[in-house]
Design a protein around this motif. Structure first.
Motif, PDB file in Angstrom:
ATOM      1  N   ASP A 663       0.827  -1.021   0.080  1.00  0.00           N
ATOM      2  CA  ASP A 663       0.150   0.021  -0.093  1.00  0.00           C
ATOM      3  C   ASP A 663       1.089   1.219   0.070  1.00  0.00           C
ATOM      4  OD1 ASP A 663      -2.345  -1.389   0.216  1.00  0.00           O
ATOM      5  OD2 ASP A 663      -1.880  -1.975   2.453  1.00  0.00           O
ATOM      6  N   THR A 664       0.134   2.332  -0.297  1.00  0.00           N
ATOM      7  CA  THR A 664       0.997   3.476  -0.172  1.00  0.00           C
ATOM      8  C   THR A 664       0.752   4.202   1.129  1.00  0.00           C
ATOM      9  OG1 THR A 664      -0.820   4.695  -1.288  1.00  0.00           O
ATOM     10  CG2 THR A 664       0.648   4.238  -2.693  1.00  0.00           C
ATOM     11  N   ILE A 665       1.580   5.059   1.536  1.00  0.00           N
ATOM     12  CA  ILE A 665       1.484   5.693   2.825  1.00  0.00           C
ATOM     13  C   ILE A 665       1.593   6.977   2.861  1.00  0.00           C
ATOM     14  CG2 ILE A 665       2.411   5.727   5.255  1.00  0.00           C
ATOM     15  CD1 ILE A 665       3.838   2.870   4.534  1.00  0.00           C
ATOM     16  N   SER A 666       0.650   7.841   3.574  1.00  0.00           N
ATOM     17  CA  SER A 666       0.752   9.229   3.881  1.00  0.00           C
ATOM     18  C   SER A 666       1.834   9.684   4.863  1.00  0.00           C
ATOM     19  CB  SER A 666      -0.429   9.927   4.110  1.00  0.00           C
ATOM     20  OG  SER A 666      -0.739  11.244   4.499  1.00  0.00           O
ATOM     21  N   PHE A 667       2.943   9.904   4.182  1.00  0.00           N
ATOM     22  CA  PHE A 667       4.226  10.114   5.260  1.00  0.00           C
ATOM     23  C   PHE A 667       4.134  11.540   5.933  1.00  0.00           C
ATOM     24  CE2 PHE A 667       6.049   7.421   1.837  1.00  0.00           C
ATOM     25  CZ  PHE A 667       6.223   6.168   2.777  1.00  0.00           C
ATOM     26  N   SER A 668       4.269  11.515   7.197  1.00  0.00           N
ATOM     27  CA  SER A 668       4.299  12.705   7.861  1.00  0.00           C
ATOM     28  C   SER A 668       5.671  13.393   7.995  1.00  0.00           C
ATOM     29  CB  SER A 668       3.750  12.385   9.381  1.00  0.00           C
ATOM     30  OG  SER A 668       4.779  11.652   9.983  1.00  0.00           O
ATOM     31  N   GLY A 669       6.698  12.700   7.535  1.00  0.00           N
ATOM     32  CA  GLY A 669       8.107  12.954   7.874  1.00  0.00           C
ATOM     33  C   GLY A 669       8.647  12.623   8.815  1.00  0.00           C
ATOM     34  N   GLN A 670       7.927  12.030   9.771  1.00  0.00           N
ATOM     35  CA  GLN A 670       8.460  11.298  10.993  1.00  0.00           C
ATOM     36  C   GLN A 670       9.587   9.958  10.596  1.00  0.00           C
ATOM     37  OE1 GLN A 670       7.282  11.429  14.718  1.00  0.00           O
ATOM     38  NE2 GLN A 670       7.879  13.171  13.954  1.00  0.00           N
ATOM     39  N   PRO A 671      10.710   9.799  11.062  1.00  0.00           N
ATOM     40  CA  PRO A 671      11.490   8.778  10.746  1.00  0.00           C
ATOM     41  C   PRO A 671      10.820   7.369  11.080  1.00  0.00           C
ATOM     42  CG  PRO A 671      12.764  10.296  12.369  1.00  0.00           C
ATOM     43  CD  PRO A 671      11.116  10.577  12.475  1.00  0.00           C
ATOM     44  N   TRP A 672      11.390   6.368  10.585  1.00  0.00           N
ATOM     45  CA  TRP A 672      11.079   4.860  10.807  1.00  0.00           C
ATOM     46  C   TRP A 672      11.805   4.531  11.888  1.00  0.00           C
ATOM     47  CZ3 TRP A 672       6.778   2.689   8.684  1.00  0.00           C
ATOM     48  CH2 TRP A 672       6.535   3.304   7.325  1.00  0.00           C
ATOM     49  N   TYR A 673      11.198   3.675  12.916  1.00  0.00           N
ATOM     50  CA  TYR A 673      11.790   3.140  14.152  1.00  0.00           C
ATOM     51  C   TYR A 673      11.352   1.523  13.870  1.00  0.00           C
ATOM     52  CZ  TYR A 673      11.602   7.735  15.749  1.00  0.00           C
ATOM     53  OH  TYR A 673      11.926   9.095  15.822  1.00  0.00           O
ATOM     54  N   GLN A 674      12.300   0.708  14.374  1.00  0.00           N
ATOM     55  CA  GLN A 674      12.044  -0.689  14.724  1.00  0.00           C
ATOM     56  C   GLN A 674      11.378  -0.995  15.894  1.00  0.00           C
ATOM     57  OE1 GLN A 674      15.530  -3.206  14.826  1.00  0.00           O
ATOM     58  NE2 GLN A 674      14.472  -4.942  15.355  1.00  0.00           N
ATOM     59  N   TYR A 675      10.106  -1.191  15.941  1.00  0.00           N
ATOM     60  CA  TYR A 675       9.136  -1.591  17.026  1.00  0.00           C
ATOM     61  C   TYR A 675       8.431  -2.861  16.786  1.00  0.00           C
ATOM     62  CZ  TYR A 675       5.361  -0.678  20.325  1.00  0.00           C
ATOM     63  OH  TYR A 675       4.492  -0.989  21.343  1.00  0.00           O
ATOM     64  N   GLN A 676       8.729  -3.705  17.876  1.00  0.00           N
ATOM     65  CA  GLN A 676       8.070  -4.852  17.946  1.00  0.00           C
ATOM     66  C   GLN A 676       8.546  -5.580  16.468  1.00  0.00           C
ATOM     67  OE1 GLN A 676       3.892  -3.864  18.584  1.00  0.00           O
ATOM     68  NE2 GLN A 676       3.850  -3.916  20.804  1.00  0.00           N
ATOM     69  N   ASN A 677       9.609  -5.639  16.111  1.00  0.00           N
ATOM     70  CA  ASN A 677       9.980  -6.024  14.773  1.00  0.00           C
ATOM     71  C   ASN A 677       9.408  -5.723  13.553  1.00  0.00           C
ATOM     72  OD1 ASN A 677      12.364  -7.383  15.732  1.00  0.00           O
ATOM     73  ND2 ASN A 677      11.189  -9.101  16.725  1.00  0.00           N
ATOM     74  N   THR A 678       8.870  -4.668  13.410  1.00  0.00           N
ATOM     75  CA  THR A 678       8.194  -3.890  12.495  1.00  0.00           C
ATOM     76  C   THR A 678       8.770  -2.578  12.058  1.00  0.00           C
ATOM     77  OG1 THR A 678       6.497  -3.069  13.594  1.00  0.00           O
ATOM     78  CG2 THR A 678       5.992  -5.260  12.960  1.00  0.00           C
ATOM     79  N   PHE A 679       8.580  -2.198  11.016  1.00  0.00           N
ATOM     80  CA  PHE A 679       9.067  -0.569  10.727  1.00  0.00           C
ATOM     81  C   PHE A 679       7.704  -0.007  11.147  1.00  0.00           C
ATOM     82  CE2 PHE A 679      10.600  -3.659   7.240  1.00  0.00           C
ATOM     83  CZ  PHE A 679      11.987  -3.838   7.759  1.00  0.00           C
ATOM     84  N   THR A 680       7.898   1.046  11.917  1.00  0.00           N
ATOM     85  CA  THR A 680       6.914   1.895  12.476  1.00  0.00           C
ATOM     86  C   THR A 680       7.197   3.370  12.562  1.00  0.00           C
ATOM     87  OG1 THR A 680       6.394   0.134  14.288  1.00  0.00           O
ATOM     88  CG2 THR A 680       5.562   2.259  14.605  1.00  0.00           C
ATOM     89  N   SER A 681       6.129   4.070  12.051  1.00  0.00           N
ATOM     90  CA  SER A 681       6.172   5.667  11.893  1.00  0.00           C
ATOM     91  C   SER A 681       4.815   6.132  12.246  1.00  0.00           C
ATOM     92  CB  SER A 681       6.757   5.901  10.632  1.00  0.00           C
ATOM     93  OG  SER A 681       6.876   7.156  10.535  1.00  0.00           O
ATOM     94  N   LEU A 682       4.509   7.267  11.704  1.00  0.00           N
ATOM     95  CA  LEU A 682       3.309   8.243  11.879  1.00  0.00           C
ATOM     96  C   LEU A 682       2.932   8.667  10.659  1.00  0.00           C
ATOM     97  CD1 LEU A 682       1.504   9.004  14.436  1.00  0.00           C
ATOM     98  CD2 LEU A 682       2.899  11.068  14.542  1.00  0.00           C
ATOM     99  N   THR A 683       1.736   8.606  10.308  1.00  0.00           N
ATOM    100  CA  THR A 683       1.013   9.117   9.268  1.00  0.00           C
ATOM    101  C   THR A 683       0.718  10.651   9.133  1.00  0.00           C
ATOM    102  OG1 THR A 683      -1.108   8.504   9.631  1.00  0.00           O
ATOM    103  CG2 THR A 683       0.165   6.777   8.537  1.00  0.00           C
ATOM    104  N   LYS A 684       0.417  11.169   8.226  1.00  0.00           N
ATOM    105  CA  LYS A 684      -0.090  12.529   8.149  1.00  0.00           C
ATOM    106  C   LYS A 684      -1.194  12.762   8.711  1.00  0.00           C
ATOM    107  CE  LYS A 684       1.936  14.994   4.238  1.00  0.00           C
ATOM    108  NZ  LYS A 684       1.737  15.659   2.827  1.00  0.00           N
ATOM    109  N   ASN A 685      -2.131  11.841   8.756  1.00  0.00           N
ATOM    110  CA  ASN A 685      -3.328  12.006   9.729  1.00  0.00           C
ATOM    111  C   ASN A 685      -3.399  11.438  11.125  1.00  0.00           C
ATOM    112  OD1 ASN A 685      -3.276   9.459   8.977  1.00  0.00           O
ATOM    113  ND2 ASN A 685      -5.336   9.004   7.728  1.00  0.00           N
TER     114      ASN A 685
END
Length: 812
Positions: A663-685
């Motif tokens: 899927d596409t993601i509405s990126f907020s500009g926040q970095p990606w983090y490794q959390y619970q062995n997934t790539f985790t970030s924050l969307t614009k909404n």
């Protein structure tokens, strides 16, 4: 002011340059070895800053010869010309800049012919001076007469005694102070209406001391040279060995000033004393000899304008019988005596003892104390019983750690009462500004003289009292002032020499600074452009020595420990970088990969700045919204590229697609983090987005408001929304304000979460359970960096203070 001593000065093998002009009658000489460093040390020294705004401080700060000289090495000599008045003579290599006109500073000059020479008169709004060029030297002075004297004096060589003192200077130290010990009494009388300190005449020969400054201390370390043929105060201790200084054990906390003198051989000391007093050695009474032969230390305590003379005796019972005292009363079980022969006793110990008479005395353990005021002896007794003595003051305990246990002469000053005493003896015109100086944080100063053969070692220090440095406290350990406001938050970097941390920061004039863990500026380097993002470090030669790696818009830079550019850098970029530099070291084996983003283009370089040809990815479908990131999950490496069109590209080491994101993601500009062995970030909404290693995208609604932010480790997720900080589900409600994004630090197996309210200038620090660390919040104006930056066990925190300052806090 008197300074505490720290450690013995070793003689330098260097010799002074005898072509510097020093007037023959100058009792004070300041040798400058590194003028820029001296200016920075003075600027950052908290103790000296206490005197800013005073007449002396303003006078020095306005001296053109110091502020505008381009030479690093110089000598500043001070010559007395009357009460409270000194003229200066400044000499250095010839510097035409000081003599040129300057329309910006509105500097004027004119030429005065004198004895086939040209004297330059240079003036601006704040200062004026006279100067000549002589033997490729610039000689400048506030006095035309002194310049004329330098012209008439064809010899530029200094006196042999001063030349010897100059040769002792440690030229690696930025500044040294030399004082003619034969004129110390006259020097003090220049500034005081009377002989407030009763300095003896002819104290010593030339005294040569190196001055060392940290942000919170001023230390002197040096040597006084002596001549056998010269009778002076320091030679009274020749042939004796110092004993432990212990009078502080009976000095009340109210003590203004304390002196202690020690020797191990009374007969040798008496022989020296008879020569000094020009007195037949047989004229000392038998009673005096018997009393003093059991004395290992004597001195004075000044308390509330009263003087107490103290003798430390190895046999107080015999001393009592020799003094033949008559008990006049008892105070708290301590008898107080009067006696008749006090004048004989006093005259025998000149020049050390100053009171005119001592009518009363008492005995406290090994100490015999004399005073003309019985009430003062009672005060001493009361303080001793209550254990409110100088020796127990936290500031004095800290000071003693910097002193040797035994010294021939020890001088201790209690700064606030001493300041008040000095105010009573200076001219009225200076009294108000003197009383306005706040020395409360510098309560103790000390000076030590240790006689050893033909030399006397000198040590001194005055330092800030950090009585808050106890368990569960946070204390500001230093402040560093930059030349301009900070451009970004200060950052900690590894120091391969100390194995600790240093600080890097850039100001708005694009000057980059490297600063020590104590707050001292190592160097500063002017750059053409702002640094993008954080500074990284690499060991390009793989020899354990690390360099600073960063990108500006137009180049990649690499600087060594001394701020010098490392070849083959800088690497110019053909098009501007749009994101901060990324640094990857996949296996932690120093096979570095440097990634530069230029819009949608991604280029990978090795440590030498060469393009890595094996990296197959060149350009994304749209510009990147933040810098490429490397995350390792299990044994696999993932390189994440977030694009403006919503596409998340996940590559392997060589640039091939490793994960296809569905899927596409509405990126907020926040970095990606490794959390619970997934790539985790924050969307614009404001939804938490997680992408697993199979490319599946999951969105979670955590009721986050606009302008929220997150930070995470593999087991800890922190979010901040509105005024609510959530740490692993624990909710912390903060006052509404303007906050930085939260930060996570993992130090000594413990999680710390930091956030700063820029509106109220408060830094908050929490543990992983959302509990605030004791003694927080603290003052600060940026994101922080947190680590153990020195050799002690305490953590340190760096943060922006005022617009142009960096604060270092210690967490105890």
């Amino acid at each position: 002011m008197f300074f505490i001593l720290s450690s013995c000065q070793k003689e330098s093998n260097t010799t002074s340059k005898n072509n510097y002009y020093i007037p023959q009658d100058a009792p004070i000489v300041i040798k400058i070895n590194d003028l820029d460093q001296v200016k920075e040390l003075i600027r950052d020294n908290d103790f000296l800053n206490k005197f800013s705004g005073t007449s002396v401080s303003n006078y020095i700060s306005n001296l053109q010869v110091l502020q505008n000289s381009s030479n690093q090495e110089a000598i500043l000599s001070l010559v007395p010309v009357g009460k409270n008045t000194y003229e200066y003579v400044f000499s250095s290599k010839y510097d035409p800049v000081l003599l040129e006109k300057d329309s910006i500073q509105k500097k004027e000059n004119k030429r005065i012919p004198y004895a086939h020479n040209t004297i330059y008169y240079v003036k601006n709004k704040k200062d004026s001076f006279f100067a000549i060029e002589k033997d490729s030297m610039l000689i400048a002075s506030s006095s035309q007469l002194l310049i004329e004297n330098s012209i008439r004096n064809k010899q530029t060589k200094t006196l042999p005694e001063l030349e010897k003192a100059l040769s002792i200077i440690n030229t690696d130290n930025p500044i040294a102070l030399l004082v003619d010990g034969t004129q110390i009494k006259e020097i003090t009388q220049q500034f005081f209406k009377d002989d407030v300190f009763s300095f003896p005449k002819n104290f010593s020969n030339w005294i040569s001391t190196d001055l060392s400054m940290t942000q919170q201390s001023l230390v002197i370390d040096g040597i006084a040279t002596e001549k056998d043929s010269i009778i002076n105060t320091l030679n009274l201790f020749k042939g004796t060995i110092p004993n432990e200084n212990s009078i502080s054990q009976v000095a009340p906390v109210e003590t203004t000033f304390l002196t202690s003198f020690t020797y191990d051989d009374y007969l040798k000391f008496k022989s020296n004393l008879s020569l000094y007093q020009d007195r037949d050695i047989q004229n000392f009474s038998e009673e005096f000899d018997e009393l003093m032969s059991s004395i290992s230390e004597f001195g004075e305590i000044t308390v509330d304008q009263n003087t107490v003379v103290v003798l430390k005796s190895m046999d107080t019972t015999n001393a009592l019988s020799l003094l033949k005292g008559t008990k006049v009363n008892t105070y708290r079980d301590y008898p107080i005596y009067t006696y008749q022969d006090e004048l004989t006793f006093l005259s025998s110990l000149q020049p050390f003892l100053t009171p005119e008479k001592l009518s009363f005395f008492t005995v406290i353990e090994d100490f015999i104390l004399f005073s003309d005021n019985k009430n003062v002896l009672q005060l001493v007794i009361a303080n001793f019983i209550n254990k409110t003595v100088f020796d127990r003051l936290p500031a004095f305990i800290k000071t003693k750690e910097q002193l040797t246990d035994a010294s021939s002469i020890l001088l201790i000053g209690n700064s606030n009462p001493l300041k008040n005493k000095i105010a009573e003896h200076i001219d009225e015109v200076y009294k108000k500004e003197w009383m306005g100086i706040d020395l409360a944080s510098y309560p103790i100063g000390a000076l030590q003289f240790i006689k050893e053969g033909n030399f006397t070692h000198i040590h001194g220090i005055i330092q800030k009292e950090n009585t808050e440095n106890t368990i569960n406290s946070v204390t500001q350990s230093s402040t560093t002032t930059l030349d301009a406001p900070l451009l970004n938050a200060p950052q900690l970097v590894y120091n391969h020499r100390t194995k600790g941390k240093d600080i890097v920061v850039q100001d708005i004039e694009n000057t980059l600074y490297l600063i020590s863990s104590k707050g001292t500026i190592y160097w500063k380097k002017k750059l053409d452009q702002p640094i993008l993002g954080k500074i990284e470090q690499i060991d390009i030669y793989k020899n354990g020595r690390y360099q600073l790696l960063f990108a500006t818009k137009d180049a990649i830079h690499l600087l060594d420990r001394n701020g010098k550019t490392v070849a083959p850098y800088p690497k110019k970029l053909n098009t501007p970088a749009t994101q901060a530099l990324s640094l990857f070291d996949y296996d932690k084996n120093k096979r570095y990969r440097i990634v530069i983003t230029q819009g949608s283009k991604v280029t990978m370089y090795d440590a030498k700045g060469e393009v890595v040809s094996g990296f197959q990815f060149n350009e994304a479908s749209s510009p990147l919204v933040n810098k490429p990131q490397h995350i390792r999950i299990g044994s696999k490496d993932y390189i994440l590229l977030s694009q403006q069109d919503g596409k998340l590209t996940i590559l392997d080491r060589v640039g091939r697609t490793r994960v296809k994101v569905k899927d596409t993601i509405s990126f907020s500009g926040q970095p990606w983090y490794q959390y619970q062995n997934t790539f985790t970030s924050l969307t614009k909404n404001n939804k938490i987005v997680q992408v697993n290693t199979k490319g599946s995208v999951f969105l979670e609604d955590h009721d986050l408001e606009d302008d929220s932010s997150i930070v995470a480790t593999n087991k800890t997720l922190v979010s901040f929304s509105g005024n609510v900080l959530k740490i692993k589900g624990a909710k912390v409600e903060l006052d509404y304000g303007v906050y930085t994004e939260p930060q996570i630090f993992y130090v000594n197996n413990k999680i710390y979460v930091a956030i700063t309210d820029l509106q109220t200038h408060r830094v908050f620090l929490f543990d992983s359970n959302g509990k605030m660390i004791p003694n927080f919040p603290i003052y600060g104006n940026s994101e922080i960096d947190l680590a153990n930056i020195d050799k002690d066990k305490n953590l340190e925190l760096v943060v922006k203070g005022e617009d142009n300052s960096i604060l270092i806090y210690q967490m105890n």
